[in-house]
Design an enzyme around this catalytic site. Sequence first.
Site, PDB file in Angstrom:
ATOM      1  N   HIS A   8      15.266   3.983   1.470  1.00 28.55           N
ATOM      2  CA  HIS A   8      14.019   3.401   1.967  1.00 28.55           C
ATOM      3  C   HIS A   8      12.898   3.503   0.939  1.00 28.55           C
ATOM      4  O   HIS A   8      12.067   2.602   0.826  1.00 28.55           O
ATOM      5  CB  HIS A   8      13.608   4.108   3.265  1.00 28.55           C
ATOM      6  N   HIS A  28      10.662  -2.267  10.094  1.00 32.32           N
ATOM      7  CA  HIS A  28      10.590  -1.040  10.888  1.00 32.32           C
ATOM      8  C   HIS A  28      11.732  -1.087  11.896  1.00 32.32           C
ATOM      9  O   HIS A  28      11.525  -0.971  13.101  1.00 32.32           O
ATOM     10  CB  HIS A  28       9.226  -0.915  11.575  1.00 32.32           C
TER      11      HIS A  28
END
Length: 803
Positions: free
Chosen positions: A65, A111
Amino acid sequence: MTVSFENKDFNQFINSSKFLVEYDVTSALEQEGLKQSDYAEICRRLNRAPNRNELGMFGVMWSEHCCYRNSRPLLKNFPTTGSRILVGPGENAGVVDIGFGQRLVFKIESHNHPSAVEPFQGAATGVGGILRDIFTMGARPIALLNALRFGPLDDEKNISLLEGVVAGISHYGNCVGVPTIGGEVGFDSSYSGNPLVNAMALGLMETEEIVCSGASGIGFPVLYVGNTTGRDGMGGASFASSELSKTSIDDRPAVQVGDPFLEKGLIEACLEAFKTGYVIAAQDMGAAGLTCSCSEMASKGEVGIELNLDLVPAREKGMTAYEFLLSESQERMLFVVKPGSEEELRELFIRWGLYVEVVGKVLKEKVVRVIHKGEVVANLPASALADDTPIEEHLLINSTPEYLQEHWKWTEDLLPKTLDDGIINIKNNLFISWNNVLLELLSIPSIASKNWIYKQYDFQVQSNTVVSPGEADAAVIRIRSQNDFSTKPKKDRGIASVVDCNDRWVYLDPQRGSMSAVAEAARNLSAVGAEPIAITNNLNFSSPDKAVGFWQLSMSCEGITKACLALNTPVTGGNVSLYNDTKLPNNTVIPIHPTPVIGMVGLIEDINKICKKSWVKAEDQIWMIGLPLENNINQDERISLSASSFLEYIHGLKTGRPPEIDLNLEKQVHAFLREVIKQGIVNSAHDLGDGGLTVAIADCCISSGYGANIILPPSQSRLDRLLFAEGGARVLVSCSTDQSVELKKYYKNISLQGSILFSISHLGNVNNQKKLLVSQSNNTIIDVNILDLKDTYKDAIHKKITK
């Protein structure tokens, strides 16, 4: 270089006197999502073992990430420069020059995993995070878009996820006062355990000073601004870098909690602070919180940062250094400011109801040094955390995966022969009329109106929305000057924006599908009269550790690169979200469809000349620009029923190879379309997407209330291919009889100037009979009342949810 260990060798390594630590290394590595080879590399770089706080910092900063360890080599091939590009990949958001002293700032981010665990807060904080990326650059947020994916709505769990995500997006966007002007939503069983929530934001700035994140000024104070730091969002970056399982779904502490009202104050305070000239660098605290913001600011500025956690505003008592460093509490910023400005800035931020403290300083030594309770609890090279991070080595398979080789064997000849009034449905071996085929396609949630979703969004706040959601192929907002002293821009300029991806196409051919996503985005912008400028992308893929997963990612990146180069739409940045897999209790792993969402922006010089998709008046002529409906359509691989909505939803087959993408043809069609819109030659424009020609015509009828008489040319092609085949470079336009003369004249003129790859085809006329009529050789093929089309199309999602 990656080091591999046998368990025995690794145990000897961690138990050696030089690297002996008090914590259980094996369980700590599992908690942080790190490998044994990562730990060995950390020890090598530090020439010592990391303490537990430092290991946590490496865990989040070396996660996919944060550091793109699996995808970075692929991203380097994207085209990132252009005449309008001011800031490309590497900063908080991309910046493009739109003239008259104005700059557009934009970015998309995911998200996904937080939204699977806690859909409301996961989606809401996704909106908050992307907004901070925009105003951290010094731009005022002016619009939001989103791209969403869910499992089928016949499952209560998927309905709950959809409702929660939409509520979270609308809550945050509506409260913070930024309009949500567009997006796209798709449904497929591959997303049942792993929904996708991608948020895109646009911002406008009218200053030459772009606020960057690289720290500078040895000894300059580091300012903490915004919300307090709590225990919410702990380890969110590592959580987002692993597959979802029953255990991780229950990991609610990894999901942040947002406060849009505080963010509204943070926006205004930051923009006011930037105008003072006191702010040297700024970084929002998103993934990995304080660890990431300190590391990135120090690394980009080639300096160090000392952070004193004792000075950080805490939400809860007794927080450890580890918790402070890895918390992802929302609405927080870190600034480097000029010495002597602290009190003035403190007063400014307090006036906006924000916490503000000097929590550290810039160091000459290029380290991130962390102090807690008067002791140094972490001391790490900044570059090791944020720049010189590991890259995973994956072997790219050199042949098409077997699953695709099987899919690509499918041909249209395997379908039943078409009849004048319908076809035998392979799914249940029953006859279905063309009328009912059209109604069935319009009832599919991926195709049907998304009005149930966008009516929950405030898309008119700020009063700049020119085209509302669902009215056209792209969203359009007015460019309104933010400053009285800016160079006087034309008042009628606008920005068009869109998010696009046909995930079924990408699943069945990652390269073609990704090329198509870029081409469709550019086509949608052109359909409102906008010139495409640049893209941001969100690469949502499954595990790259599996050969097929990495191959899909690699082919997708190749497709995006080819399309962006051909269409002159550079990449300004974006986001990579991997490990979007769901692990079932029986250990079966379900990967999502590869979903490279393309967010594209375009410039409109005169918003008074934009086109929407609705027919404007009865008797207008309907034309198609692009590939013609002619006999040779059977031999043209740019148009196909393969990978189509018709094939999946009518026959129950998700198979075949998607159509070829002709980028030169796309470029010509887009340019022609923009010019005829600019000249006022056409009254409406709508591209042919999911469902092909007939669904596109029905969409124009539904949105306008007018009907249409369509006459298909005599053809040897299958009727279903003429009606429902899909492919790029096709756009419907409508125009009056006089305008049609001008349309043909303009086409003839440009044809004489060079090689033209497309045609313009007269299909029929707009009618006032409230019916969609399609015929061929005097045979009526489709005869449907517009009200029936509208009822089916408008209420499809609502009916699924409330059934």
